[in-house]
Enzyme design. Sequence first.
Site, short mmCIF file in Angstrom:
data_model
loop_
_atom_site.label_atom_id
_atom_site.label_comp_id
_atom_site.label_asym_id
_atom_site.label_seq_id
_atom_site.Cartn_x
_atom_site.Cartn_y
_atom_site.Cartn_z
N GLU A 139 -9.81 -0.61 18.83
CA GLU A 139 -9.54 -0.99 17.44
C GLU A 139 -10.21 -0.01 16.52
OE1 GLU A 139 -11.59 -4.66 17.52
OE2 GLU A 139 -10.14 -5.48 18.95
N LYS A 141 -12.77 1.08 13.72
CA LYS A 141 -14.04 0.50 13.26
C LYS A 141 -13.97 0.52 11.74
CE LYS A 141 -19.00 0.60 13.99
NZ LYS A 141 -19.42 0.45 12.60
N ASP A 143 -14.85 0.25 7.99
CA ASP A 143 -16.07 0.53 7.25
C ASP A 143 -16.16 -0.43 6.07
OD1 ASP A 143 -18.38 1.73 6.55
OD2 ASP A 143 -17.49 3.57 5.78
N TYR A 252 -11.45 -9.57 14.20
CA TYR A 252 -11.28 -8.85 15.46
C TYR A 252 -12.08 -9.45 16.60
CZ TYR A 252 -15.26 -6.76 13.02
OH TYR A 252 -16.40 -6.59 12.30
N LYS A 352 -18.23 7.06 16.87
CA LYS A 352 -18.37 7.31 15.43
C LYS A 352 -17.69 8.61 15.05
CE LYS A 352 -21.27 5.58 12.90
NZ LYS A 352 -21.10 4.63 11.77
N CYS A 446 -20.00 23.63 -27.38
CA CYS A 446 -19.03 23.98 -26.34
C CYS A 446 -19.52 25.21 -25.58
CB CYS A 446 -17.68 24.25 -26.99
SG CYS A 446 -16.52 25.01 -25.86
N CYS A 449 -16.97 28.25 -26.71
CA CYS A 449 -16.88 28.82 -28.07
C CYS A 449 -18.10 28.49 -28.93
CB CYS A 449 -15.61 28.33 -28.75
SG CYS A 449 -15.65 26.58 -29.16
N CYS A 464 -14.44 19.54 -27.13
CA CYS A 464 -14.54 20.67 -28.05
C CYS A 464 -13.27 20.58 -28.89
CB CYS A 464 -14.56 21.97 -27.25
SG CYS A 464 -14.20 23.40 -28.26
N CYS A 469 -10.63 27.65 -29.10
CA CYS A 469 -11.69 27.86 -28.10
C CYS A 469 -11.09 28.63 -26.91
CB CYS A 469 -12.20 26.50 -27.67
SG CYS A 469 -13.17 26.55 -26.17
S1 IVH Z 1 -16.92 -5.87 17.33
C1 IVH Z 1 -20.72 -7.49 19.24
N1 IVH Z 1 -14.94 -4.59 16.22
O1 IVH Z 1 -19.29 -2.76 13.25
C2 IVH Z 1 -19.67 -6.65 18.71
N2 IVH Z 1 -17.04 -4.59 15.10
O2 IVH Z 1 -21.88 -1.82 14.42
C3 IVH Z 1 -19.05 -7.28 17.56
N3 IVH Z 1 -17.03 -3.41 12.95
O3 IVH Z 1 -21.28 -5.54 12.60
C4 IVH Z 1 -18.44 -6.33 16.69
N4 IVH Z 1 -14.90 -2.82 12.99
O4 IVH Z 1 -19.20 -5.30 11.19
C5 IVH Z 1 -16.23 -4.94 16.12
N5 IVH Z 1 -13.06 -3.54 15.32
C6 IVH Z 1 -14.35 -3.89 15.22
C7 IVH Z 1 -15.15 -3.50 14.12
C8 IVH Z 1 -16.50 -3.89 14.10
C9 IVH Z 1 -16.04 -2.78 12.29
C10 IVH Z 1 -18.43 -3.52 12.46
C11 IVH Z 1 -18.96 -4.92 12.52
C12 IVH Z 1 -20.27 -4.84 13.26
C13 IVH Z 1 -20.56 -3.39 13.26
C14 IVH Z 1 -21.29 -3.06 14.52
#
Ligand code: IVH
Length: 711
Positions: A139, A141, A143, A252, A352, A446, A449, A464, A469
């Site tokens: 999945e 991650k 942000d 998720y 990451k 400015c 000029c 300005c 100018c």
């Molecule tokens: S699973 C025990 N799935 O990442 C694992 N976390 O660094 C439960 N996060 O606090 C998390 N996308 O807020 C999981 N697809 C995803 C995620 C996800 C973002 C965040 C989540 C967690 C942090 C962990």
Amino acid sequence: MFSQDQQNSLLQQTKELLKNSQLKAIEKAEAENILPQLRQVLNFHDWLYYVLSEPQIEDIDYDYLFDALKISEERFPELISPDSPTQRVARGLSEDFPTVSHLVPMLSLQKAYNNEDLRDWETSIKKLIQQEEVEYAIEPKYDGASLSLIYENDFLVRGATRGNGTTGDDITNNVKTIPTVPLSAPFSKYGIHRIEVRGEVVISKQKFEQMNKEKEAAGEKLYSNSRNTASGALRQKDSSKVMDKKLEAFVYQVGVAMNEAGNDLAKQVVSHSKGVQMLYDLGFKTPYKDEKEDNHICQSMDEVIAFCDRLRETRDDYDYEIDGIVIKINSLELQELCGATSHHPRWAIALKFDARQAVTTLENVEFQVGRTGAITPVAKLATVNLAGANISNASLHNEEFIKEKDLHIGDQVIVERAGDVIPYIVQVIPEKRDGSQVPVTFPENCPSCQEKVEKTEGEAVWRCVNTDCPAQVEERLIHYVSKGAMDIRGLGRDIIKRFFKDGFIQRIPDIYHLDYAKIQELEGWGERSVAKLKESIEASKDQPLSKLIIGLGIREVGRGTARNLLEAIQSLEELQNWTVEQLIELPDIGPKVAANIVEFFQNEKSQQLLADLKAAGVNMKKRAVDQPKLDSNLLAGKTFLFTGTLQQFTRNDAKKMVESNGGKILSAVSKKLNYLVVGEKAGSKLKKAEKIETVSILTEEEFLAMVNPAT
Ligand code: IVH
């Protein structure tokens, strides 16, 4: 969540309810029957809109049903149900958010930074589970801000932040305002009495950008990134401010799922991806709706790595900020076998992406003068690499921004790059100051000029106001030759700058009297490049009039306004006699733009400019190229607006029919409107139009007869 049959039936119910023009005045006995229907229908349309992004109802119809529900609930409060869409709205101020315990700790994820780290993790888990074949679920991650939701007896009873992982803040009222969080979900279908679901609250890139545009226009402090904005919004004490419909929640993970007797049912769902699929079926927004979708399930680490490599490349195409990829062992049985440390589960890892924030030195601030005189501060940074790009500049927007961040020359600053947008200074690191740093001050004069700069009351921008100018003149030249305007290839920004500096071009008309023999002697120029330049300058004399209008650089006059002006004139000179009153009669030209146009044409210098361009042979007449291709001229000069639910054609078709027959669509009812075409359930627009005598009100059929008189 909704099977096709259910969807059809709910759409049918929607139609029936909309037919009831007395819906806002029902009696109690009727309300008992209709309110559950209304709720179900509205929740269904919320799901279509927010989860699927496929609305099937006009806003006005949705509002009608929502208002009907609200009015009846106000009359019969005993009939309110906790999952009514009316319960998503603000509930006043929270004093403080009570601290609550998570049912099971919300752990972190271990991190991988490259493919090698992933291979190491693979080796370690295979050792743990003593098995060669492992299926992975992957999945994005997200942000954003993590969220825990608890449902009991199918109703949302608590929403909480992650906090320290063991306890978080109870933000239930704020969570209820998030449209993608169902207020109820039929978990009982699965024998689940109590469940904790986890996810992430995010703001889409598009919404975030729009929010910052609004902030910028209002001269307010910009949001620094969508994660902080989302997490700040969740903690708003005033839930009416939890950013009306800007937040979304992806879920998720199932934390715990229990039956009536308190036994854990999670293991009955055999895999993580089946759990996600269940959540989707229950109406949640999830990373994928079906475990088979888009290779979210991988049979080997090779497949995982190929997926990650692809996603890394296409990260910027994603609608949401993602900072990595989460890889989870799919089998819940194997997950249990792996177990967890106090910090993270061993069965998952987050790959990451490269950092998009970096620390660097603010070496200087330059103040750039734009074509309209607006002065923009630009940070000059010690070059730093951010997710593959070398960054040495960052926009500082305006004076407020500099004050806000308390920027000093010599400061260590955190820079961030989101997507393709211009890098941004997130904050300074004051602890890194050693006393040698000097505050950034906004110039009073400015930088080009030296005239005094001015600021209009209520605006954030210093300008300005000297139209002579040199910086402004140069920017106007660059604008004139640019692609959207006269499109003179071979005369880009750098060459204009050089010619301006060397005295070849001082004013726009000079472009048409260049001393080509002299240019040919300049370093870097030869016979061929000069011939090419000459060719494209000559060709520009024949550009459509709309391009010249844009090229003149009249404030706030772009393509749309140029097109509107062209409908009213035959040649540019005519505009010299137009007044503000006449201009605002034209479709979609307001008083501000009208005033800019009049000011431009009455200015002696502009008149000289136009005379010189004409003398140089630049086209000033409207020609066939300026006319849109039309099916007919039947609706020429007529303005239209469509309202209500259209039965005969879509709004888009209507627009095409109007425009291809020479008519125009307006965005609001005003005296400029000739025809209002009404579909079913027309609302405020119809009411307003009825008050204006000159607006004719048409049915869809009457409109069709106008476009198609033969039939
Ligand atoms: S699973 C025990 N799935 O990442 C694992 N976390 O660094 C439960 N996060 O606090 C998390 N996308 O807020 C999981 N697809 C995803 C995620 C996800 C973002 C965040 C989540 C967690 C942090 C962990």
